[in-house]
Design a protein around this motif. Structure first.
Motif, short mmCIF file in Angstrom:
data_model
loop_
_atom_site.label_atom_id
_atom_site.label_comp_id
_atom_site.label_asym_id
_atom_site.label_seq_id
_atom_site.Cartn_x
_atom_site.Cartn_y
_atom_site.Cartn_z
N HIS A 71 53.95 -2.02 24.57
CA HIS A 71 54.36 -0.92 23.43
C HIS A 71 53.21 -0.51 22.78
CE1 HIS A 71 54.47 -3.88 20.21
NE2 HIS A 71 54.66 -4.61 21.23
N ASP A 82 48.77 -6.23 19.13
CA ASP A 82 50.28 -6.54 19.53
C ASP A 82 50.71 -5.23 20.15
OD1 ASP A 82 52.88 -6.95 19.73
OD2 ASP A 82 53.06 -7.21 17.77
N GLY A 83 50.89 -5.35 21.64
CA GLY A 83 51.52 -4.05 22.34
C GLY A 83 50.27 -3.28 22.91
N GLU A 116 59.32 -1.16 20.34
CA GLU A 116 59.64 -2.37 20.71
C GLU A 116 59.94 -3.32 19.70
OE1 GLU A 116 58.67 -6.92 21.42
OE2 GLU A 116 57.82 -5.48 20.08
N GLU A 117 59.21 -3.07 18.39
CA GLU A 117 59.40 -3.82 17.19
C GLU A 117 60.56 -3.25 16.30
OE1 GLU A 117 57.28 -6.07 16.60
OE2 GLU A 117 55.51 -5.67 17.58
N HIS A 181 49.96 -9.42 27.17
CA HIS A 181 50.21 -9.35 25.57
C HIS A 181 49.46 -10.46 24.82
CE1 HIS A 181 52.68 -8.79 21.91
NE2 HIS A 181 53.20 -7.96 22.35
N GLN A 184 50.05 -14.32 20.31
CA GLN A 184 51.18 -14.57 18.82
C GLN A 184 51.36 -15.87 18.39
OE1 GLN A 184 53.90 -11.18 20.03
NE2 GLN A 184 53.46 -10.37 18.35
N HIS A 348 59.77 -9.84 24.19
CA HIS A 348 58.88 -8.67 24.54
C HIS A 348 59.60 -7.70 25.36
CE1 HIS A 348 55.10 -10.77 23.12
NE2 HIS A 348 55.64 -11.99 23.56
#
Ligand SMILES: [Zn+2]
Length: 407
Positions: A71, A82-83, A116-117, A181, A184, A348
């Protein structure tokens, strides 16, 4: 890495990275990514919700596609990987395979999901759910903080809320979905590994617990006559932690407590807890949630307070496809890294995509496990391993499909 830096500058806010769905910052990021896709030899389109999809044909025009992606939207005050890293790595894989794309038994597509978030509309996976055909049209009426509806946001982003159904892919048009990805989390760093193969994505239960007791004067009500809601809540927090520590694979968190009236000299009459429980196996999660619910009732009864339990959200666990994941495992080995399997505790796009096609994921180590924060960081060497492994994965997936085709 330079492209990640460039995308990090495309933000709604000065001085920090915030790129939510439907904003001009996200439109700029989509433009940049579209340009890189075209330069890699892909034809590029936007679907009805605004996902950017690049495609390069394989040996047979119109063949099912192996999708690679992640994303482009972010949380407020985000990190830059992130993404975005998954989208950029996918484009890098296509750049490497471009000359050989015509020999592949599938087309290659890179998908840059537009949401996505869910930071703007309080939802998540808007982009992948449109593609997976699981978009909830009831969400169209949701408003952001400025009173703009999701429906209007899609329209002003160049999408078409009326044609969201058409954005759904036919399962037969896909050979699978692979997502790189950042982890995290701190596991790969702890193990000293640059990448890890994701075994599955944990299922999740979110619940709201309310303990209701009796407020009273902190100086005059004797201890044995109290019905202290916060003391019950505190005991419950300890219980949640203890159960999680003793259940392999389980993570459980009370991330918030709101206390009323919430002053130093009044016994708390009410305490609201936000509980989050995750496990890679749904049966284990359900069992633990039932246990915690029972314990909350017992704690309340012993203290003479009331307890209400509200389940807010349940998401089933997703198992990564054994066939594709076996290829990912082999790919990691082939690039000289000891393969290690780990579950994903975070959600995800791959979880949504699993509803319509086989999915696999590769995690890249990130410093300190820090994410959703500007301190998010990956090393260039680890990213190189990730791109190598993802490229090798595509080659192995091609071999497997060719073999199955001959058979
Ligand atoms: Zn992400």
């Amino acid at each position: 890495m330079a492209r990640a830096g460039l995308l990090a500058g495309l933000s709604e806010e000065n001085g920090r990275l915030t790129r939510r769905f439907g904003t001009p910052a996200l439109a700029e990021a989509c433009e940049a990514v579209s340009g890189w896709m075209r330069a890699a030899g892909m034809t590029v389109r936007r679907d009805a919700i605004g996902n950017v999809i690049g495609r390069i044909e394989g040996a047979e025009r119109g063949a099912p596609a192996l999708l690679l992606g992640s994303h482009l939207d972010t949380v407020p005050d985000a990190g830059r990987y992130d993404g975005a890293l998954g989208v950029l790595a996918a484009i890098a894989v296509v750049e490497r395979l471009r000359e050989r794309a015509g020999e592949l038994p599938f087309a290659l597509e890179v998908v840059a999901f537009a949401d996505e978030e869910g930071s703007r509309f309080g939802t998540a996976f808007l982009g992948s759910s449109a593609l997976a055909g699981s978009f909830d049209r009831a969400a169209l009426g949701r408003l952001d903080d400025d009173g703009v509806s999701l429906e209007d946001a899609i329209r002003s982003f160049g999408g078409d809320p009326g044609r969201l159904d058409g954005a759904a892919r036919e399962p037969g048009s896909m050979a699978g979905y692979a997502e790189l990805h950042i982890e995290q989390g701190p596991v790969l760093e702890e193990l000293g590994l640059p990448v890890g193969v994701v075994s599955g994505i944990a299922g999740q239960t979110r619940a709201a617990l309310r303990f209701t007791g009796r407020p009273g004067h902190a100086g005059t009500v004797p201890m044995e006559l109290r019905r202290d809601a916060l003391a019950a809540a505190a005991q419950m927090v300890g219980e949640v932690e203890a159960v999680a520590r003793h259940t392999p694979g389980l993570v459980a968190t009370v991330g918030d407590i709101a206390v009323s009236p919430g002053v130093a000299n009044v016994i708390a009459g009410q305490a609201d807890l936000a509980l989050d429980v995750r496990h890679p196996e749904d049966a284990d999660r359900h069992w633990v949630v039932a246990l915690l619910r029972r314990r909350a009732g017992e704690i309340a009864a012993a203290r003479g307070v009331e307890c209400d339990w509200g389940t807010l959200h349940e998401q089933a666990a997703v198992r990564c496809d054994p066939g594709l994941t076996g290829r990912m495992w082999q790919a990691v080995q082939d690039v000289g890294v000891e393969p290690h399997a780990l579950p994903s505790g975070a959600g995800h796009d791959a979880a949504t995509m699993a509803g319509i096609t086989s999915v696999t994921m590769l995690f890249v180590r990130c410093a300190g496990g820090v994410s959703h924060h500007p301190g998010e960081s990956v090393s260039e060497a680890d990213v190189a391993v990730g791109v190598d492994a993802l490229t090798r994965f595509v080659e192995l997936a091609a071999e497997r499909l060719s073999y199955e085709g001959e058979r």
